[in-house]
Design a protein around this motif. Structure first.
Motif, PDB file in Angstrom:
ATOM      1  N   GLN A  40      47.486 -38.381 -18.558  1.00 19.56           N
ATOM      2  CA  GLN A  40      46.618 -37.904 -17.478  1.00 19.56           C
ATOM      3  C   GLN A  40      47.161 -38.327 -16.112  1.00 19.56           C
ATOM      4  O   GLN A  40      47.077 -37.565 -15.141  1.00 19.56           O
ATOM      5  N   LYS A  41      47.720 -39.501 -16.049  1.00 20.05           N
ATOM      6  CA  LYS A  41      48.369 -39.954 -14.816  1.00 20.05           C
ATOM      7  C   LYS A  41      49.506 -38.997 -14.443  1.00 20.05           C
ATOM      8  O   LYS A  41      49.641 -38.593 -13.282  1.00 20.05           O
ATOM      9  N   ALA A  42      50.308 -38.609 -15.437  1.00 22.02           N
ATOM     10  CA  ALA A  42      51.425 -37.691 -15.189  1.00 22.02           C
ATOM     11  C   ALA A  42      50.920 -36.319 -14.744  1.00 22.02           C
ATOM     12  O   ALA A  42      51.516 -35.671 -13.878  1.00 22.02           O
ATOM     13  N   ILE A  43      49.814 -35.864 -15.333  1.00 21.61           N
ATOM     14  CA  ILE A  43      49.235 -34.573 -14.945  1.00 21.61           C
ATOM     15  C   ILE A  43      48.876 -34.583 -13.463  1.00 21.61           C
ATOM     16  O   ILE A  43      49.193 -33.641 -12.714  1.00 21.61           O
ATOM     17  N   ILE A  44      48.235 -35.653 -13.022  1.00 22.85           N
ATOM     18  CA  ILE A  44      47.759 -35.736 -11.640  1.00 22.85           C
ATOM     19  C   ILE A  44      48.904 -35.952 -10.664  1.00 22.85           C
ATOM     20  O   ILE A  44      48.953 -35.337  -9.585  1.00 22.85           O
TER      21      ILE A  44
END
Length: 337
Positions: free
Chosen positions: A197-201
């Motif tokens: 999720q960090k990478a998505i954002i």
């Protein structure tokens, strides 16, 4: 007494008789006082309370003073808990979802040892294993409603660290800081799912989000870690408390695109069935919907590739400059470098 669930935030709760609603909130008050974290969705709280009541043979408020425990030779198997809940509390839980009782509804209660297993050394899938209230906690439950009850609980349990405190300490040990496209910051609990999720954002949205603003993010330990409720409601998005929320929601005002993004580590890609569910839920939305399934790496993508729905997108974090389009002739044509 605090109202933990109200008819306004849970459809299943609203459908129950007032006396059952009161009983569920009383059960949650007891669990809260025992130190059980209550930061789940209303439906998850409702299910936990019902499993707790079944484990103590409690059908009405008056039964708290006669709660059964493991010393009473009372223990219900997961299938029996479903039968008890359906019979006494107006539920219609499928008999096939017995594993959810163990893995979800009773999970926190057994970890905190408020509910005990009748045969703790048996295999996880042992069909004969039952669940019952810990006699230490049952003694306190029988005195529920008495004067200074909370103080009594505090004294009795002073040498037992509450589960809510244990989990809070663990979450503070390992955190993942995330920077939003707008410059704000979030802090995730550690884990592969939240790394994704960090990478998505931080990687996907700056590349493909057309200036997107993050409107919702759910953490594995906090379903509503970040929520712009009013902005989602302005887009006529479906009910925010719904359990079908994707992992990340972002909106591009420039394109009028709403990104619904699933971060897949162990389950949950946007399959044909999931797509139908989301399309139904977003039918009144004012924005055009972009469905994205995200993976950490290609091996994980290959594992779920056959489940991906057509007319959706795939992004892989370890190849952030590329996407996979399951979109037919929408992208048909030569690629010019």
């Amino acid at each position: 007494m605090k109202q933990y669930i109200s008819p306004d935030n849970s459809k299943t709760f609203k459908e129950k008789a007032p006396k059952v609603q009161k009983l569920i909130n009383a059960a949650l008050y007891i669990l809260d006082t025992f130190g059980i974290p209550l930061d789940s969705t209303p439906r998850r709280l409702e299910r936990m309370a019902l499993a707790f009541l079944a484990s103590g043979a409690i059908k009405k408020l008056e039964d708290f003073k006669n709660v059964k425990d493991l010393n009473s030779n009372y223990a219900l198997k997961t299938r029996d808990i479903i039968i008890y809940i359906n019979k006494n509390f107006g539920e219609d839980i499928s008999s096939g979802s017995y594993d959810d009782i163990r893995r979800k509804d009773l999970k926190l209660l057994t970890v905190a040892e408020v509910v005990l297993q009748s045969s703790p050394n048996s295999a996880t899938n042992d069909s004969t294993r039952g669940y019952s209230i810990n006699p230490t906690y049952a003694e306190l439950i029988r005195k529920f409603g008495s004067k200074d009850w909370e103080q009594l609980v505090s004294e009795k349990l002073k040498h037992i660290e509450p589960l809510s405190k244990k989990l809070k300490r663990e979450r503070e040990i390992a955190k993942v800081d995330v920077t939003l496209p707008s410059g704000g910051k979030l802090t995730f609990s550690a884990g592969k799912h939240n790394d994704l999720q960090k990478a998505i954002i931080e990687d996907f949205l700056p590349r493909y989000g057309y200036g997107s603003e993050v409107l919702y993010v759910g953490d594995t330990s906090n379903k509503y870690l970040y929520l712009e409720k009013e902005k989602l409601e302005a887009l006529n998005f479906f009910e925010i408390s719904h359990e079908e929320l994707p992992d990340v929601i972002a909106y591009s005002k420039k394109k009028n695109w709403l990104y619904l993004i699933e971060a897949v580590h162990s389950s949950g890609p946007i399959s044909e069935l999931r797509l139908l569910q989301l399309e139904k839920l977003t039918k009144d939305c004012n924005a055009d919907i972009v469905y994205v399934t995200a993976f950490l790496d290609r091996p994980k993508f290959r594992k779920f590739m056959t489940d991906i729905a057509w007319e959706t997108e795939v992004w892989i974090a370890d190849n952030p400059d590329h996407m996979v389009h399951f979109n037919g002739d929408k992208f048909l044509g030569p690629y010019n470098s």
